[in-house]
Design a protein around this motif. Structure first.
Motif, short mmCIF file in Angstrom:
data_model
loop_
_atom_site.label_atom_id
_atom_site.label_comp_id
_atom_site.label_asym_id
_atom_site.label_seq_id
_atom_site.Cartn_x
_atom_site.Cartn_y
_atom_site.Cartn_z
N ILE A 21 0.85 -1.19 0.00
CA ILE A 21 0.00 0.00 0.00
C ILE A 21 0.88 1.24 0.00
N ALA A 22 0.77 2.03 -1.06
CA ALA A 22 1.52 3.29 -1.15
C ALA A 22 0.70 4.38 -0.45
N LYS A 55 -2.94 0.65 -4.10
CA LYS A 55 -2.93 -0.64 -3.39
C LYS A 55 -2.74 -1.76 -4.40
N SER A 56 -2.00 -2.79 -3.99
CA SER A 56 -1.80 -3.94 -4.88
C SER A 56 -1.52 -5.19 -4.06
N LYS A 83 3.68 18.88 5.18
CA LYS A 83 4.39 18.09 4.18
C LYS A 83 4.21 16.62 4.48
N GLY A 84 3.70 15.87 3.52
CA GLY A 84 3.46 14.45 3.72
C GLY A 84 4.70 13.62 3.44
N GLU A 85 4.81 12.50 4.14
CA GLU A 85 5.94 11.57 3.95
C GLU A 85 5.46 10.38 3.12
N ASN A 86 6.11 10.12 2.00
CA ASN A 86 5.74 8.99 1.14
C ASN A 86 6.30 7.69 1.72
N ALA A 87 5.49 6.64 1.65
CA ALA A 87 5.95 5.34 2.16
C ALA A 87 5.21 4.22 1.44
N ILE A 88 5.87 3.07 1.37
CA ILE A 88 5.26 1.85 0.84
C ILE A 88 5.13 0.87 2.00
N LEU A 89 3.92 0.54 2.38
CA LEU A 89 3.69 -0.34 3.52
C LEU A 89 3.47 -1.77 3.04
N THR A 90 4.15 -2.71 3.70
CA THR A 90 4.05 -4.13 3.37
C THR A 90 3.97 -4.92 4.68
N VAL A 147 -9.68 1.43 3.09
CA VAL A 147 -9.76 2.83 2.66
C VAL A 147 -9.62 2.91 1.15
N SER A 148 -10.53 3.61 0.50
CA SER A 148 -10.49 3.73 -0.96
C SER A 148 -9.27 4.53 -1.41
#
Length: 271
Positions: free
Chosen positions: A156-157, A226-227, A181-188, A203-204
């Motif tokens: 989930i990005a 999401k993937s 300022k938002g922090e980008n993350a890839i959650l696994t 969450v859509s």
């Protein structure tokens, strides 16, 4: 002439005030004023009809509390708040400080907490008149019919916004605009709590998560993509399924109870 004009203005303003606070509806002898409706519309950002339905529900709940003799003493309220503080590992001073940042007084918090406590008592009283199914068979059938509720995405990005002021995040959620300022993350599954992945899976894409507590204050997650959807086995999520199954039964029964009550209760529209 000035005196006559002033007198006219006074009575015009008085008439306007009376109109604003006039009784619009009476629900089982409980009045709802036009002021109540306007206040609910502004506070919850609802249409007039939506605000009216919320107020009617509140009056029905109040009448049922009287019927069942539901009330909360100050001692019981103190104990309930102390238990809540203990469960969340915070002190009363910490709670008051947090409320202050939200522009809310402790007295307002106590009043709202009391209302929620009495509402839970009412719902428990209503539920006590029916039989809830806690069986594994029923839960498994529920799981098979709602597998999408328990599936999680394995990647989930997100964009994470953090602030010590909850109002900034509430504003972001409603307007989708912020100076933060938002922090980008890839959650696994390897780097995130499974409960967080489960929450964000529901969450859509493009929407925001509920506001969550964090070490640095509060956080909100915007789901970018999401993937890798993964459907768990029933036994892996059995407790979550049972909780959701029981919760849905309770909600359906309470909704049915008030739908039937609404058809019987005396609702008088005056305006």
């Amino acid at each position: 002439m000035k005196k006559i004009l002033l007198s006219f203005c006074f009575f015009a303003n008085l008439a306007s005030a009376n109109t604003i606070d006039a009784i619009a509806i009476v629900v089982d002898k409980e009045p709802i004023t036009t002021y109540d409706i306007n206040e609910k519309m502004e506070k919850l950002h609802l249409s007039k009809n939506e605000a009216l339905q919320v107020l009617i529900n509140e009056k029905m709940e109040k009448s049922q509390m009287k019927k069942f003799g539901i009330f909360t003493s100050e001692l019981e309220l103190d104990n309930a708040i102390n238990n809540m503080l203990s469960q969340n590992n915070i002190t009363l001073d910490m709670l008051k400080a947090d409320l202050k940042t939200k522009g809310q007084t402790y007295e307002q918090f106590r009043e709202n907490f009391k209302k929620d406590l009495e509402k839970r008592k009412l719902y428990d009283q209503i539920i006590s008149t029916t039989k809830i199914d806690y069986s594994d068979i029923g839960a498994k059938k529920f799981f098979e019919q709602h597998q999408d509720k328990f599936s999680i995405f394995t990647e989930i990005a997100v964009k994470i916004y953090t602030s010590k002021n909850i109002k900034f995040l509430e504003s972001l959620k409603s307007s989708k605009k912020t100076m933060l300022k938002g922090e980008n993350a890839i959650l696994t599954p390897e780097n995130a709590d499974p409960r967080l992945l489960s929450l964000l899976s529901q969450v859509s894409t493009g929407d925001f998560s509920p506001i969550l507590n964090s070490k640095n204050g509060y956080q909100i997650y915007k789901v970018e993509s999401k993937s890798g959807i993964q459907a768990p086995e029933f036994e892996q999520v059995k407790n979550d399924v049972l909780n959701a199954y029981v919760s849905e039964q309770r909600q359906n029964y309470i909704q049915d109870y008030f739908d039937k009550l609404r058809s019987k209760i005396n609702i008088e529209y005056l305006r």
